[in-house]
Design a protein around this motif. Structure first.
Motif, PDB file in Angstrom:
ATOM      1  N   THR A 285       0.848  -1.185   0.000  1.00 21.38           N
ATOM      2  CA  THR A 285       0.000   0.000   0.000  1.00 21.38           C
ATOM      3  C   THR A 285       0.888   1.241   0.000  1.00 21.38           C
ATOM      4  OG1 THR A 285      -0.063   0.175   2.406  1.00 21.38           O
ATOM      5  CG2 THR A 285      -1.730  -1.251   1.352  1.00 21.38           C
ATOM      6  N   PRO A 286       0.340   2.395  -0.377  1.00 21.54           N
ATOM      7  CA  PRO A 286       1.132   3.637  -0.318  1.00 21.54           C
ATOM      8  C   PRO A 286       1.684   3.905   1.084  1.00 21.54           C
ATOM      9  CG  PRO A 286      -0.849   3.976  -1.612  1.00 21.54           C
ATOM     10  CD  PRO A 286      -0.984   2.614  -0.997  1.00 21.54           C
ATOM     11  N   GLN A 287       0.922   3.559   2.103  1.00 20.98           N
ATOM     12  CA  GLN A 287       1.405   3.772   3.472  1.00 20.98           C
ATOM     13  C   GLN A 287       2.613   2.893   3.783  1.00 20.98           C
ATOM     14  OE1 GLN A 287      -1.718   3.168   2.560  1.00 20.98           O
ATOM     15  NE2 GLN A 287      -3.060   4.779   3.383  1.00 20.98           N
ATOM     16  N   THR A 288       2.585   1.651   3.289  1.00 18.64           N
ATOM     17  CA  THR A 288       3.713   0.757   3.515  1.00 18.64           C
ATOM     18  C   THR A 288       4.953   1.255   2.780  1.00 18.64           C
ATOM     19  OG1 THR A 288       2.251  -1.141   3.804  1.00 18.64           O
ATOM     20  CG2 THR A 288       4.541  -1.612   3.273  1.00 18.64           C
ATOM     21  N   VAL A 289       4.769   1.723   1.560  1.00 21.28           N
ATOM     22  CA  VAL A 289       5.896   2.287   0.806  1.00 21.28           C
ATOM     23  C   VAL A 289       6.489   3.483   1.542  1.00 21.28           C
ATOM     24  CG1 VAL A 289       6.539   3.489  -1.317  1.00 21.28           C
ATOM     25  CG2 VAL A 289       5.095   1.450  -1.425  1.00 21.28           C
ATOM     26  N   ALA A 290       5.633   4.311   2.109  1.00 20.79           N
ATOM     27  CA  ALA A 290       6.120   5.464   2.873  1.00 20.79           C
ATOM     28  C   ALA A 290       6.926   5.010   4.083  1.00 20.79           C
ATOM     29  CB  ALA A 290       4.937   6.334   3.307  1.00 20.79           C
ATOM     30  N   ASP A 291       6.484   3.960   4.741  1.00 23.49           N
ATOM     31  CA  ASP A 291       7.242   3.419   5.875  1.00 23.49           C
ATOM     32  C   ASP A 291       8.622   2.946   5.422  1.00 23.49           C
ATOM     33  OD1 ASP A 291       5.214   3.843   7.721  1.00 23.49           O
ATOM     34  OD2 ASP A 291       4.356   1.830   7.479  1.00 23.49           O
ATOM     35  N   ILE A 292       8.663   2.242   4.286  1.00 21.42           N
ATOM     36  CA  ILE A 292       9.941   1.741   3.769  1.00 21.42           C
ATOM     37  C   ILE A 292      10.885   2.906   3.471  1.00 21.42           C
ATOM     38  CG2 ILE A 292      11.054   0.499   1.871  1.00 21.42           C
ATOM     39  CD1 ILE A 292       8.403  -1.083   1.581  1.00 21.42           C
ATOM     40  N   GLU A 293      10.365   3.936   2.823  1.00 22.90           N
ATOM     41  CA  GLU A 293      11.204   5.077   2.460  1.00 22.90           C
ATOM     42  C   GLU A 293      11.768   5.765   3.704  1.00 22.90           C
ATOM     43  OE1 GLU A 293      12.319   5.981  -0.397  1.00 22.90           O
ATOM     44  OE2 GLU A 293      11.182   4.577  -1.638  1.00 22.90           O
ATOM     45  N   ARG A 294      10.971   5.847   4.735  1.00 23.11           N
ATOM     46  CA  ARG A 294      11.452   6.457   5.976  1.00 23.11           C
ATOM     47  C   ARG A 294      12.550   5.608   6.596  1.00 23.11           C
ATOM     48  NH1 ARG A 294      10.183   6.310  11.524  1.00 23.11           N
ATOM     49  NH2 ARG A 294      10.468   8.327  12.581  1.00 23.11           N
ATOM     50  N   LEU A 295      12.357   4.305   6.601  1.00 23.27           N
ATOM     51  CA  LEU A 295      13.366   3.412   7.169  1.00 23.27           C
ATOM     52  C   LEU A 295      14.676   3.496   6.395  1.00 23.27           C
ATOM     53  CD1 LEU A 295      11.125   0.297   7.902  1.00 23.27           C
ATOM     54  CD2 LEU A 295      12.239   1.757   9.612  1.00 23.27           C
ATOM     55  N   ILE A 296      14.588   3.573   5.068  1.00 22.64           N
ATOM     56  CA  ILE A 296      15.800   3.673   4.263  1.00 22.64           C
ATOM     57  C   ILE A 296      16.527   4.990   4.537  1.00 22.64           C
ATOM     58  CG2 ILE A 296      16.674   3.895   1.900  1.00 22.64           C
ATOM     59  CD1 ILE A 296      14.499   1.928   1.036  1.00 22.64           C
ATOM     60  N   ALA A 297      15.774   6.071   4.671  1.00 27.64           N
ATOM     61  CA  ALA A 297      16.388   7.375   4.949  1.00 27.64           C
ATOM     62  C   ALA A 297      17.113   7.353   6.284  1.00 27.64           C
ATOM     63  CB  ALA A 297      15.320   8.470   4.921  1.00 27.64           C
ATOM     64  N   ARG A 298      16.495   6.762   7.288  1.00 31.78           N
ATOM     65  CA  ARG A 298      17.127   6.685   8.604  1.00 31.78           C
ATOM     66  C   ARG A 298      18.345   5.755   8.563  1.00 31.78           C
ATOM     67  NH1 ARG A 298      14.622   8.475  13.050  1.00 31.78           N
ATOM     68  NH2 ARG A 298      15.503   6.787  14.309  1.00 31.78           N
ATOM     69  N   GLN A 299      18.235   4.695   7.798  1.00 33.90           N
ATOM     70  CA  GLN A 299      19.351   3.760   7.652  1.00 33.90           C
ATOM     71  C   GLN A 299      20.542   4.458   6.995  1.00 33.90           C
ATOM     72  OE1 GLN A 299      18.677  -0.403   6.172  1.00 33.90           O
ATOM     73  NE2 GLN A 299      19.724   0.387   4.355  1.00 33.90           N
ATOM     74  N   ASP A 300      20.291   5.193   5.928  1.00 38.50           N
ATOM     75  CA  ASP A 300      21.366   5.908   5.237  1.00 38.50           C
ATOM     76  C   ASP A 300      22.053   6.909   6.172  1.00 38.50           C
ATOM     77  OD1 ASP A 300      20.823   4.500   2.932  1.00 38.50           O
ATOM     78  OD2 ASP A 300      19.693   6.124   1.973  1.00 38.50           O
ATOM     79  N   LYS A 301      21.254   7.586   6.951  1.00 37.69           N
ATOM     80  CA  LYS A 301      21.807   8.571   7.893  1.00 37.69           C
ATOM     81  C   LYS A 301      22.714   7.893   8.912  1.00 37.69           C
ATOM     82  CE  LYS A 301      20.414  11.941  11.427  1.00 37.69           C
ATOM     83  NZ  LYS A 301      19.263  12.529  12.153  1.00 37.69           N
ATOM     84  N   ARG A 302      22.261   6.774   9.443  1.00 34.42           N
ATOM     85  CA  ARG A 302      23.047   6.078  10.462  1.00 34.42           C
ATOM     86  C   ARG A 302      24.339   5.499   9.869  1.00 34.42           C
ATOM     87  NH1 ARG A 302      25.601   6.011  14.797  1.00 34.42           N
ATOM     88  NH2 ARG A 302      25.775   4.014  15.899  1.00 34.42           N
ATOM     89  N   LEU A 303      24.261   4.984   8.645  1.00 35.85           N
ATOM     90  CA  LEU A 303      25.463   4.426   8.009  1.00 35.85           C
ATOM     91  C   LEU A 303      26.509   5.509   7.770  1.00 35.85           C
ATOM     92  CD1 LEU A 303      23.866   1.904   5.516  1.00 35.85           C
ATOM     93  CD2 LEU A 303      25.246   1.356   7.537  1.00 35.85           C
ATOM     94  N   LYS A 304      26.063   6.696   7.398  1.00 35.93           N
ATOM     95  CA  LYS A 304      27.000   7.808   7.225  1.00 35.93           C
ATOM     96  C   LYS A 304      27.677   8.154   8.538  1.00 35.93           C
ATOM     97  CE  LYS A 304      24.711   9.954   3.254  1.00 35.93           C
ATOM     98  NZ  LYS A 304      23.936  11.132   2.767  1.00 35.93           N
ATOM     99  N   GLU A 305      26.926   8.094   9.618  1.00 33.87           N
ATOM    100  CA  GLU A 305      27.513   8.372  10.937  1.00 33.87           C
ATOM    101  C   GLU A 305      28.563   7.321  11.310  1.00 33.87           C
ATOM    102  OE1 GLU A 305      23.441  10.412  12.809  1.00 33.87           O
ATOM    103  OE2 GLU A 305      24.084   8.410  13.432  1.00 33.87           O
ATOM    104  N   LEU A 306      28.285   6.068  10.977  1.00 32.54           N
ATOM    105  CA  LEU A 306      29.216   4.990  11.322  1.00 32.54           C
ATOM    106  C   LEU A 306      30.480   5.028  10.461  1.00 32.54           C
ATOM    107  CD1 LEU A 306      26.759   1.994  11.774  1.00 32.54           C
ATOM    108  CD2 LEU A 306      28.113   3.117  13.551  1.00 32.54           C
ATOM    109  N   ASN A 307      30.348   5.484   9.237  1.00 33.33           N
ATOM    110  CA  ASN A 307      31.495   5.499   8.330  1.00 33.33           C
ATOM    111  C   ASN A 307      32.301   6.786   8.410  1.00 33.33           C
ATOM    112  OD1 ASN A 307      30.874   2.950   7.358  1.00 33.33           O
ATOM    113  ND2 ASN A 307      29.561   3.738   5.728  1.00 33.33           N
TER     114      ASN A 307
END
Length: 307
Positions: A285-307
């Protein structure tokens, strides 16, 4: 020909099966997917697993996808093929077909009707008789098969059948089972233990003696890095990286929709052209896609912090 053996380790990625929007096999995406997995550092691939939609393929399509992947891999890493079937004749035929094409071994899950220890052991004796000297992976996935394999049952199978070279451990989480199997004297010989469940417990499983993972995730580089750092003794680094990916890995493990999530992310990353599942299959659903996009954005942010 490369054959799977007890020394298997690292990450054997469970490959998805790419489809076009009309449900036809997407072989160009299959090539791109194989290249991606190998570039990520996969030490092996597993084809026609439960998350590969194998049950939706015809025998001819199964052969087509396996041959395409084997050709693209070109002997660089071992390729294991799932051959679980309702009957031994079909299992034997599929095994012969994929081994003749260059597979390194096969994976066999128990049918759901097995209930007693003796029934489980007898089943694998019979399966091994039908597939001959082909090395096989014993798939222990009670959440899906409803078959409970105890440590004594696994011990008997490993003792009796030298062609059983690897356990795909997918108990939930079953960490103490790994500890028991790795205890001195538990098994007559050491076999490989590769773990599933989308890597959800991978750092802990490695700590209990697992040799790596045999599972899928839209970011297989996470599993590769976790295994590499654990093997190097860099435990905290392994856990830090794992924690960065964990929210999305958790989201991907939802029953019924998990594969749709994985394929959506893989299409988003340009690994496959289309996120389609062959019917019947879950949709997002569009809501599920929005959840995925948010998780990916947070994941990218955290990976940048770790690297």
């Amino acid at each position: 020909m490369m054959r799977l053996n007890e020394s298997a380790k690292g990450v054997y990625v469970i490959a998805v099966t790419p489809f076009q929007s009309d449900g036809a096999l997407d072989l160009e995406s299959t090539d791109r997917m194989v290249d991606f997995y190998l570039d990520c550092g996969a030490t092996g691939l597993t084809v026609l697993g439960m998350m590969g939609e194998a049950q939706k393929l015809t025998i001819e399509e199964s052969q087509t996808i396996v041959r395409r992947i084997l050709a693209r891999v070109a002997g660089r890493v071992p390729v294991v093929v799932g051959v679980s079937a309702a009957g031994f004749a079909q299992m034997a035929a599929l095994t012969t077909m994929v081994m003749d094409d260059g597979a390194a071994g096969v994976m066999i899950a128990p049918p759901g009707a097995l209930r007693t220890d003796d029934q489980i052991v007898t089943y694998y004796h019979q399966a091994a008789e039908f597939i001959g000297d082909v090395p096989f992976v014993l798939q222990d996935f009670p959440l899906v098969t409803n078959v409970q394999m105890s440590v004594p049952v696994i011990r008997r199978i490993v003792r009796d059948l030298p062609t059983c070279v690897c356990l795909k451990h997918e108990d939930w989480p079953g960490l103490d089972k790994i500890t028991a199997l790795r205890a001195e004297g538990s098994l007559d010989r050491r076999i490989s233990i590769l773990c599933g469940n989308g890597g959800m417990f991978l750092p802990e499983e490695m700590g209990r003696g697992a040799d790596g993972a045999m599972t899928g995730f839209a970011y297989p580089e996470m599993m590769v890095d976790v295994v590499r750092h654990r093997q190097a003794g860099e435990i905290e680094r392994a856990h830090d990286l794992f924690d960065a990916y964990l929210p999305l890995a958790r989201f991907e493990q939802q029953p019924g929709v998990g594969l749709a999530v994985r394929k959506y992310v893989m299409a988003r990353r340009g690994i496959i052209a289309n996120a389609a599942l062959r019917r019947p299959g879950g949709t997002l659903t569009p809501q599920t896609v929005a959840d995925i996009e948010r998780l990916i954005a947070r994941q990218d942010k955290r990976l940048k912090e770790l690297n």
